[in-house]
Design an enzyme around this catalytic site. Sequence first.
Site, PDB file in Angstrom:
ATOM      1  N   ASP A   1      75.365  56.348  82.161  1.00 42.39           N
ATOM      2  CA  ASP A   1      76.150  56.862  81.041  1.00 42.39           C
ATOM      3  C   ASP A   1      77.541  56.275  81.243  1.00 42.39           C
ATOM      4  OD1 ASP A   1      77.046  58.345  78.819  1.00 42.39           O
ATOM      5  OD2 ASP A   1      77.735  59.951  80.140  1.00 42.39           O
TER       6      ASP A   1
ATOM      7  N   GLU B   1      73.403  53.646  78.153  1.00 44.42           N
ATOM      8  CA  GLU B   1      73.571  54.254  76.840  1.00 44.42           C
ATOM      9  C   GLU B   1      74.563  53.452  76.015  1.00 44.42           C
ATOM     10  OE1 GLU B   1      75.174  58.446  74.981  1.00 44.42           O
ATOM     11  OE2 GLU B   1      74.070  58.515  76.868  1.00 44.42           O
TER      12      GLU B   1
ATOM     13  N   ASP C   1      77.782  63.885  82.445  1.00 48.17           N
ATOM     14  CA  ASP C   1      77.632  62.435  82.489  1.00 48.17           C
ATOM     15  C   ASP C   1      76.517  62.022  83.455  1.00 48.17           C
ATOM     16  OD1 ASP C   1      80.576  61.648  81.203  1.00 48.17           O
ATOM     17  OD2 ASP C   1      80.585  63.428  82.479  1.00 48.17           O
TER      18      ASP C   1
END
Length: 166
Positions: free
Chosen positions: A7, A67, A140
Amino acid sequence: MIIFGIDPGLAISGYGILNYIGNKFEVIEYGAVITESCEEFPKRLKKIYDCYTDLFEMYKPEAVAIEELFYNKNVKTAIAVAQARGVHLLAAENKNIPLYEYTPLQIKQGLVGYGRADKRQVQEMIKVILKLDKIPQPDDVADGLAAAICHAHSLKFADNFRILKY
Protein backbone atom coordinates in the site's frame (compact mmCIF):
# COMPACT_ATOMS: atom_id res chain seq x y z
CA MET A 1 5.00 -18.26 -4.66
CA ILE A 2 6.20 -15.39 -2.49
CA ILE A 3 4.04 -12.31 -3.06
CA PHE A 4 4.94 -8.89 -1.71
CA GLY A 5 1.92 -6.56 -1.36
CA ILE A 6 2.32 -2.81 -1.00
CA ASP A 7 0.00 0.00 0.00
CA PRO A 8 2.16 2.88 -1.25
CA GLY A 9 2.47 5.97 0.86
CA LEU A 10 4.81 8.71 1.90
CA ALA A 11 4.18 8.95 5.65
CA ILE A 12 3.19 5.29 6.04
CA SER A 13 3.70 2.59 3.46
CA GLY A 14 2.21 -0.74 4.46
CA TYR A 15 3.47 -4.05 3.20
CA GLY A 16 2.67 -7.73 3.54
CA ILE A 17 4.70 -10.72 2.41
CA LEU A 18 2.86 -13.98 1.81
CA ASN A 19 3.80 -17.41 0.60
CA TYR A 20 0.95 -18.75 -1.52
CA ILE A 21 1.05 -22.49 -2.10
CA GLY A 22 -1.85 -24.59 -3.35
CA ASN A 23 -4.56 -22.06 -2.47
CA LYS A 24 -3.16 -21.65 1.05
CA PHE A 25 -1.46 -18.66 2.58
CA GLU A 26 1.50 -18.55 4.89
CA VAL A 27 2.22 -15.14 6.41
CA ILE A 28 5.93 -14.44 6.18
CA GLU A 29 6.07 -10.84 7.40
CA TYR A 30 4.11 -7.61 7.47
CA GLY A 31 4.77 -4.09 8.63
CA ALA A 32 5.15 -0.48 7.60
CA VAL A 33 7.84 1.89 6.44
CA ILE A 34 7.29 5.20 8.19
CA THR A 35 8.80 8.57 7.35
CA GLU A 36 8.48 11.69 9.42
CA SER A 37 7.02 14.91 8.02
CA CYS A 38 9.89 16.87 9.55
CA GLU A 39 12.36 15.06 7.29
CA GLU A 40 13.31 16.61 3.95
CA PHE A 41 11.22 15.20 1.11
CA PRO A 42 14.14 13.64 -0.84
CA LYS A 43 15.38 11.94 2.35
CA ARG A 44 11.91 10.48 2.91
CA LEU A 45 11.91 9.05 -0.62
CA LYS A 46 15.41 7.63 -0.11
CA LYS A 47 14.32 5.96 3.13
CA ILE A 48 11.38 4.32 1.35
CA TYR A 49 13.61 3.17 -1.49
CA ASP A 50 16.30 1.82 0.82
CA CYS A 51 13.83 -0.01 3.08
CA TYR A 52 12.00 -1.66 0.18
CA THR A 53 15.25 -2.56 -1.56
CA ASP A 54 16.41 -4.26 1.65
CA LEU A 55 13.07 -6.07 2.08
CA PHE A 56 13.12 -7.28 -1.53
CA GLU A 57 16.68 -8.51 -1.08
CA MET A 58 15.82 -10.27 2.16
CA TYR A 59 12.58 -12.00 1.10
CA LYS A 60 13.16 -12.39 -2.66
CA PRO A 61 9.51 -12.11 -3.75
CA GLU A 62 8.41 -13.55 -7.06
CA ALA A 63 5.82 -10.80 -7.56
CA VAL A 64 5.00 -7.37 -6.21
CA ALA A 65 1.34 -6.36 -6.04
CA ILE A 66 0.84 -2.65 -5.49
CA GLU A 67 -2.31 -0.63 -5.04
CA GLU A 68 -3.03 2.07 -7.60
CA LEU A 69 -3.41 5.54 -6.16
CA PHE A 70 -6.84 6.74 -5.26
CA TYR A 71 -6.95 10.50 -5.64
CA ASN A 72 -9.74 12.29 -3.85
CA LYS A 73 -9.36 16.00 -3.07
CA ASN A 74 -5.90 17.18 -2.04
CA VAL A 75 -3.78 17.54 -5.18
CA LYS A 76 -0.60 18.41 -3.24
CA THR A 77 -0.87 15.23 -1.16
CA ALA A 78 -1.68 13.15 -4.23
CA ILE A 79 1.46 14.38 -6.01
CA ALA A 80 3.68 13.59 -3.02
CA VAL A 81 2.19 10.11 -2.65
CA ALA A 82 2.55 9.54 -6.40
CA GLN A 83 6.23 10.39 -6.15
CA ALA A 84 6.60 7.94 -3.25
CA ARG A 85 4.75 5.29 -5.25
CA GLY A 86 7.25 5.80 -8.05
CA VAL A 87 10.03 4.99 -5.60
CA HIS A 88 8.26 1.75 -4.63
CA LEU A 89 8.02 0.80 -8.31
CA LEU A 90 11.66 1.69 -8.94
CA ALA A 91 12.85 -0.45 -6.02
CA ALA A 92 10.99 -3.49 -7.40
CA GLU A 93 12.04 -2.82 -10.97
CA ASN A 94 15.70 -2.51 -9.95
CA LYS A 95 15.43 -5.99 -8.38
CA ASN A 96 13.75 -7.34 -11.55
CA ILE A 97 10.61 -8.36 -9.67
CA PRO A 98 7.45 -8.55 -11.80
CA LEU A 99 5.05 -5.75 -10.85
CA TYR A 100 1.26 -5.93 -10.80
CA GLU A 101 -1.07 -3.10 -9.91
CA TYR A 102 -4.64 -3.28 -8.69
CA THR A 103 -7.24 -0.61 -8.11
CA PRO A 104 -8.83 -0.36 -4.66
CA LEU A 105 -12.03 -1.67 -6.28
CA GLN A 106 -10.23 -4.75 -7.66
CA ILE A 107 -8.63 -5.44 -4.28
CA LYS A 108 -11.99 -5.26 -2.48
CA GLN A 109 -13.55 -7.47 -5.14
CA GLY A 110 -10.71 -9.97 -4.79
CA LEU A 111 -11.08 -10.24 -1.02
CA VAL A 112 -14.73 -9.65 -0.23
CA GLY A 113 -16.35 -10.32 -3.59
CA TYR A 114 -17.81 -6.83 -3.63
CA GLY A 115 -15.92 -3.83 -4.99
CA ARG A 116 -17.72 -1.33 -2.77
CA ALA A 117 -17.00 -3.16 0.50
CA ASP A 118 -16.04 -0.93 3.40
CA LYS A 119 -12.62 -0.95 5.03
CA ARG A 120 -13.79 -2.96 8.03
CA GLN A 121 -15.16 -5.76 5.84
CA VAL A 122 -11.84 -5.98 3.98
CA GLN A 123 -9.87 -6.02 7.23
CA GLU A 124 -12.03 -8.79 8.67
CA MET A 125 -11.51 -10.87 5.52
CA ILE A 126 -7.73 -10.38 5.79
CA LYS A 127 -7.90 -11.64 9.36
CA VAL A 128 -9.99 -14.68 8.37
CA ILE A 129 -8.09 -15.59 5.18
CA LEU A 130 -4.69 -15.34 6.87
CA LYS A 131 -5.89 -16.86 10.16
CA LEU A 132 -4.62 -13.90 12.19
CA ASP A 133 -5.55 -13.23 15.83
CA LYS A 134 -6.19 -9.57 15.12
CA ILE A 135 -6.42 -7.12 12.25
CA PRO A 136 -2.97 -5.77 11.35
CA GLN A 137 -2.41 -2.12 12.23
CA PRO A 138 -2.07 0.53 11.01
CA ASP A 139 -4.62 0.26 8.20
CA ASP A 140 -1.84 0.66 5.61
CA VAL A 141 -0.36 -2.68 6.71
CA ALA A 142 -3.70 -4.43 6.24
CA ASP A 143 -3.95 -2.80 2.81
CA GLY A 144 -0.52 -4.16 1.84
CA LEU A 145 -1.63 -7.65 2.84
CA ALA A 146 -4.87 -7.13 0.90
CA ALA A 147 -2.91 -6.33 -2.28
CA ALA A 148 -0.90 -9.56 -1.86
CA ILE A 149 -4.05 -11.64 -1.29
CA CYS A 150 -5.75 -10.03 -4.28
CA HIS A 151 -2.80 -10.92 -6.47
CA ALA A 152 -2.85 -14.53 -5.29
CA HIS A 153 -6.56 -14.74 -6.09
CA SER A 154 -5.92 -13.17 -9.50
CA LEU A 155 -2.97 -15.31 -10.59
CA LYS A 156 -4.76 -16.87 -13.55
CA PHE A 157 -5.53 -13.35 -14.79
CA ALA A 158 -2.29 -11.71 -13.58
CA ASP A 159 -0.96 -10.88 -17.04
CA ASN A 160 -3.92 -8.53 -17.47
CA PHE A 161 -2.65 -6.47 -14.51
CA ARG A 162 1.10 -6.58 -15.04
CA ILE A 163 2.75 -3.23 -15.48
CA LEU A 164 4.41 -3.53 -18.85
CA LYS A 165 5.30 0.07 -19.60
CA TYR A 166 4.07 3.59 -19.16
